[in-house]
Design a protein around this motif. Structure first.
Motif, PDB file in Angstrom:
ATOM      1  N   GLU A 117       0.828  -1.245   0.000  1.00  0.00           N
ATOM      2  CA  GLU A 117       0.100   0.072   0.134  1.00  0.00           C
ATOM      3  C   GLU A 117       0.915   1.254  -0.001  1.00  0.00           C
ATOM      4  O   GLU A 117       0.390   2.495  -0.459  1.00  0.00           O
ATOM      5  CB  GLU A 117      -0.946   0.251   1.182  1.00  0.00           C
ATOM      6  N   VAL A 118       1.958   1.128   0.467  1.00  0.00           N
ATOM      7  CA  VAL A 118       2.887   2.202   0.664  1.00  0.00           C
ATOM      8  C   VAL A 118       4.360   1.839   0.235  1.00  0.00           C
ATOM      9  O   VAL A 118       4.954   0.933   0.735  1.00  0.00           O
ATOM     10  CB  VAL A 118       3.139   2.934   2.011  1.00  0.00           C
ATOM     11  N   LEU A 119       4.845   2.438  -0.907  1.00  0.00           N
ATOM     12  CA  LEU A 119       6.104   2.021  -1.369  1.00  0.00           C
ATOM     13  C   LEU A 119       7.325   3.148  -0.737  1.00  0.00           C
ATOM     14  O   LEU A 119       7.124   4.161  -1.301  1.00  0.00           O
ATOM     15  CB  LEU A 119       6.135   2.187  -3.000  1.00  0.00           C
ATOM     16  N   LEU A 120       8.237   2.750  -0.296  1.00  0.00           N
ATOM     17  CA  LEU A 120       9.264   3.687   0.314  1.00  0.00           C
ATOM     18  C   LEU A 120      10.219   3.664  -0.730  1.00  0.00           C
ATOM     19  O   LEU A 120      10.835   2.637  -1.092  1.00  0.00           O
ATOM     20  CB  LEU A 120       9.719   3.141   1.672  1.00  0.00           C
ATOM     21  N   HIS A 121      10.649   4.827  -0.898  1.00  0.00           N
ATOM     22  CA  HIS A 121      11.735   5.013  -2.362  1.00  0.00           C
ATOM     23  C   HIS A 121      12.710   5.698  -1.909  1.00  0.00           C
ATOM     24  O   HIS A 121      12.799   6.994  -2.227  1.00  0.00           O
ATOM     25  CB  HIS A 121      10.904   5.736  -3.184  1.00  0.00           C
ATOM     26  N   PRO A 122      13.981   5.362  -1.135  1.00  0.00           N
ATOM     27  CA  PRO A 122      15.126   6.186  -1.100  1.00  0.00           C
ATOM     28  C   PRO A 122      16.084   6.183  -2.110  1.00  0.00           C
ATOM     29  O   PRO A 122      15.981   5.355  -3.235  1.00  0.00           O
ATOM     30  CB  PRO A 122      16.065   5.046  -0.102  1.00  0.00           C
ATOM     31  N   ALA A 123      16.420   7.248  -2.541  1.00  0.00           N
ATOM     32  CA  ALA A 123      16.860   7.812  -3.793  1.00  0.00           C
ATOM     33  C   ALA A 123      18.019   8.528  -3.750  1.00  0.00           C
ATOM     34  O   ALA A 123      18.464   9.503  -2.824  1.00  0.00           O
ATOM     35  CB  ALA A 123      15.880   8.395  -4.482  1.00  0.00           C
ATOM     36  N   ASN A 124      18.909   8.664  -4.786  1.00  0.00           N
ATOM     37  CA  ASN A 124      19.893   9.694  -5.207  1.00  0.00           C
ATOM     38  C   ASN A 124      19.971   9.942  -6.724  1.00  0.00           C
ATOM     39  O   ASN A 124      20.287   9.512  -7.532  1.00  0.00           O
ATOM     40  CB  ASN A 124      21.437   8.888  -4.887  1.00  0.00           C
ATOM     41  N   PHE A 125      18.954  11.099  -6.829  1.00  0.00           N
ATOM     42  CA  PHE A 125      18.917  11.551  -8.331  1.00  0.00           C
ATOM     43  C   PHE A 125      19.035  12.886  -8.517  1.00  0.00           C
ATOM     44  O   PHE A 125      18.750  13.604  -7.613  1.00  0.00           O
ATOM     45  CB  PHE A 125      17.604  11.119  -8.882  1.00  0.00           C
ATOM     46  N   GLY A 126      19.368  13.172  -9.603  1.00  0.00           N
ATOM     47  CA  GLY A 126      19.708  14.826  -9.907  1.00  0.00           C
ATOM     48  C   GLY A 126      18.808  15.488 -10.790  1.00  0.00           C
ATOM     49  O   GLY A 126      18.535  16.743 -10.482  1.00  0.00           O
ATOM     50  N   GLY A 127      18.223  14.738 -11.598  1.00  0.00           N
ATOM     51  CA  GLY A 127      17.000  15.281 -12.525  1.00  0.00           C
ATOM     52  C   GLY A 127      15.723  15.102 -11.873  1.00  0.00           C
ATOM     53  O   GLY A 127      15.657  14.471 -11.114  1.00  0.00           O
ATOM     54  N   GLU A 128      14.896  15.863 -12.577  1.00  0.00           N
ATOM     55  CA  GLU A 128      13.408  15.764 -11.984  1.00  0.00           C
ATOM     56  C   GLU A 128      12.466  14.692 -12.709  1.00  0.00           C
ATOM     57  O   GLU A 128      11.459  14.679 -12.242  1.00  0.00           O
ATOM     58  CB  GLU A 128      12.632  17.089 -12.025  1.00  0.00           C
ATOM     59  N   GLN A 129      13.108  13.915 -13.546  1.00  0.00           N
ATOM     60  CA  GLN A 129      12.254  12.926 -14.192  1.00  0.00           C
ATOM     61  C   GLN A 129      12.134  11.899 -13.266  1.00  0.00           C
ATOM     62  O   GLN A 129      10.418  11.530 -13.450  1.00  0.00           O
ATOM     63  CB  GLN A 129      13.155  12.431 -15.192  1.00  0.00           C
ATOM     64  N   SER A 130      12.377  11.464 -12.137  1.00  0.00           N
ATOM     65  CA  SER A 130      12.112  10.508 -11.259  1.00  0.00           C
ATOM     66  C   SER A 130      10.821  11.133 -10.460  1.00  0.00           C
ATOM     67  O   SER A 130      10.093  10.309  -9.952  1.00  0.00           O
ATOM     68  CB  SER A 130      13.220  10.257 -10.338  1.00  0.00           C
ATOM     69  N   LEU A 131      10.844  12.451 -10.244  1.00  0.00           N
ATOM     70  CA  LEU A 131       9.527  13.017  -9.618  1.00  0.00           C
ATOM     71  C   LEU A 131       8.316  12.713 -10.344  1.00  0.00           C
ATOM     72  O   LEU A 131       7.260  12.147 -10.100  1.00  0.00           O
ATOM     73  CB  LEU A 131       9.793  14.280  -9.536  1.00  0.00           C
ATOM     74  N   HIS A 132       8.293  12.929 -11.760  1.00  0.00           N
ATOM     75  CA  HIS A 132       7.300  12.835 -12.583  1.00  0.00           C
ATOM     76  C   HIS A 132       6.704  11.096 -12.631  1.00  0.00           C
ATOM     77  O   HIS A 132       5.821  10.940 -12.789  1.00  0.00           O
ATOM     78  CB  HIS A 132       7.393  13.217 -13.890  1.00  0.00           C
ATOM     79  N   ILE A 133       8.005  10.435 -12.847  1.00  0.00           N
ATOM     80  CA  ILE A 133       7.681   8.770 -12.959  1.00  0.00           C
ATOM     81  C   ILE A 133       7.027   8.538 -11.690  1.00  0.00           C
ATOM     82  O   ILE A 133       6.058   7.637 -11.629  1.00  0.00           O
ATOM     83  CB  ILE A 133       8.925   8.371 -13.019  1.00  0.00           C
ATOM     84  N   SER A 134       7.474   8.964 -10.507  1.00  0.00           N
ATOM     85  CA  SER A 134       6.997   8.786  -9.038  1.00  0.00           C
ATOM     86  C   SER A 134       5.369   8.872  -9.155  1.00  0.00           C
ATOM     87  O   SER A 134       4.454   7.976  -8.869  1.00  0.00           O
ATOM     88  CB  SER A 134       7.192   9.399  -8.026  1.00  0.00           C
ATOM     89  N   LYS A 135       4.947  10.162  -9.865  1.00  0.00           N
ATOM     90  CA  LYS A 135       3.315  10.132  -9.885  1.00  0.00           C
ATOM     91  C   LYS A 135       2.739   9.348 -10.677  1.00  0.00           C
ATOM     92  O   LYS A 135       1.598   8.890 -10.471  1.00  0.00           O
ATOM     93  CB  LYS A 135       3.224  11.848 -10.297  1.00  0.00           C
ATOM     94  N   ALA A 136       3.625   8.983 -11.857  1.00  0.00           N
ATOM     95  CA  ALA A 136       2.722   7.944 -12.610  1.00  0.00           C
ATOM     96  C   ALA A 136       2.647   6.596 -12.150  1.00  0.00           C
ATOM     97  O   ALA A 136       1.642   6.019 -12.361  1.00  0.00           O
ATOM     98  CB  ALA A 136       3.614   7.726 -14.013  1.00  0.00           C
TER      99      ALA A 136
END
Length: 265
Positions: A161-180
């Motif tokens: 129900e909740v996916l926890l996503h530790p990250a090291n990213f520099g661009g904002e693509q991952s933010l949009h992908i997260s929403k999708a």
């Protein structure tokens, strides 16, 4: 259910100093959540001159001083901590995330998908990991994992129900992908990114922060800026909701139909 995200810069290769900083942040926090999430490889950094640099910093989880220190903090604040800690196991090295409570290690997840950086340093994980806390089912994905819908769908099939996503990213693509991913799999996705940079002779890795929590509707419950900070956010999870499983089954069915049509042409 309350989740605290600690968006932090990293004291490069200085595990003790990173742990000290986390302890100070938690001590200053007005309210520590039921779950505390730290970024990917929060205690070491991510990019190195040589694989030997990070491999020397990897820890056996059964004797890990980092996990012991985090367990003491989890006990102090009656919380569960989810943190990226480089792991050594039987001569192999993994970009791993540890799930820790006041009694110690609950379990771990080894990053399944690999960037070109990961491939230089780490072996690949091959197993998903879920855990239950306060009646909610959590899963773990690390940074680049989120770019692969198949992996997230498997978590949805497991009832996460909740996916926890530790990250090291520099661009904002991952933010949009997260929403999708949140929308298509009907999950909360809790992204904890880092800030700052790792500098080597060949590459400079810059990290943008902007940690966020995305609801299954796609709504952002919180989004950070580019500074080091901690925020605690309440999320309302309905454990009886099975919309995500229906969605996954429908996607799988549609994929099978599309494949059959392609074969018939």
């Amino acid at each position: 259910m309350e989740v605290s995200l600690i968006q932090t810069d990293v004291f490069y290769k200085d595990k003790a100093k990173n742990l000290e900083w986390v302890a100070e942040v938690l001590a200053s926090c007005e309210r520590v959540g039921d779950i505390v999430v730290l970024p990917e490889l929060f205690s070491t950094g991510y990019i190195f001159e040589s694989p030997l640099d990070i491999q020397a910093l990897c820890e056996r989880y059964d004797t890990s001083p980092t996990i012991s220190a985090l367990s003491r903090l989890a006990a102090k604040y009656s919380t569960t901590i989810v943190a990226g800690v480089a792991e050594e196991h039987k001569g192999q090295f993994f970009n791993s995330v540890a799930v820790i409570d006041g009694k110690g290690l609950i379990g771990k997840y080894r990053k399944v998908t690999q960037t070109n950086i990961d491939k230089q340093y780490f072996s690949r994980g091959d197993t998903l990991f879920t855990f239950e806390h306060q009646g909610v089912t959590f899963g773990i994905a690390v940074c680049f994992d989120l770019w692969f819908p198949e992996l997230i769908r498997e978590y949805s099939k497991l009832g996460v129900e909740v996916l926890l996503h530790p990250a090291n990213f520099g661009g904002e693509q991952s933010l949009h992908i997260s929403k999708a991913r949140a929308i298509e799999s009907s999950l909360y996705i809790v992204t904890c990114n880092r800030i700052g940079c790792d500098v080597t002779t060949d590459i400079v890795g810059e990290y943008c922060g902007k940690s966020q929590i995305c609801a299954p509707s796609g709504e952002l419950l919180v989004q950070f800026g580019s500074e080091a900070e901690i925020k605690t956010v309440k999320i309302a999870v309905d454990p009886s909701a099975r919309k995500k499983v229906i969605g996954v089954d429908l996607i799988a069915e549609m994929s099978a139909v599309s494949h059959q049509l392609a074969l018939s042409k």
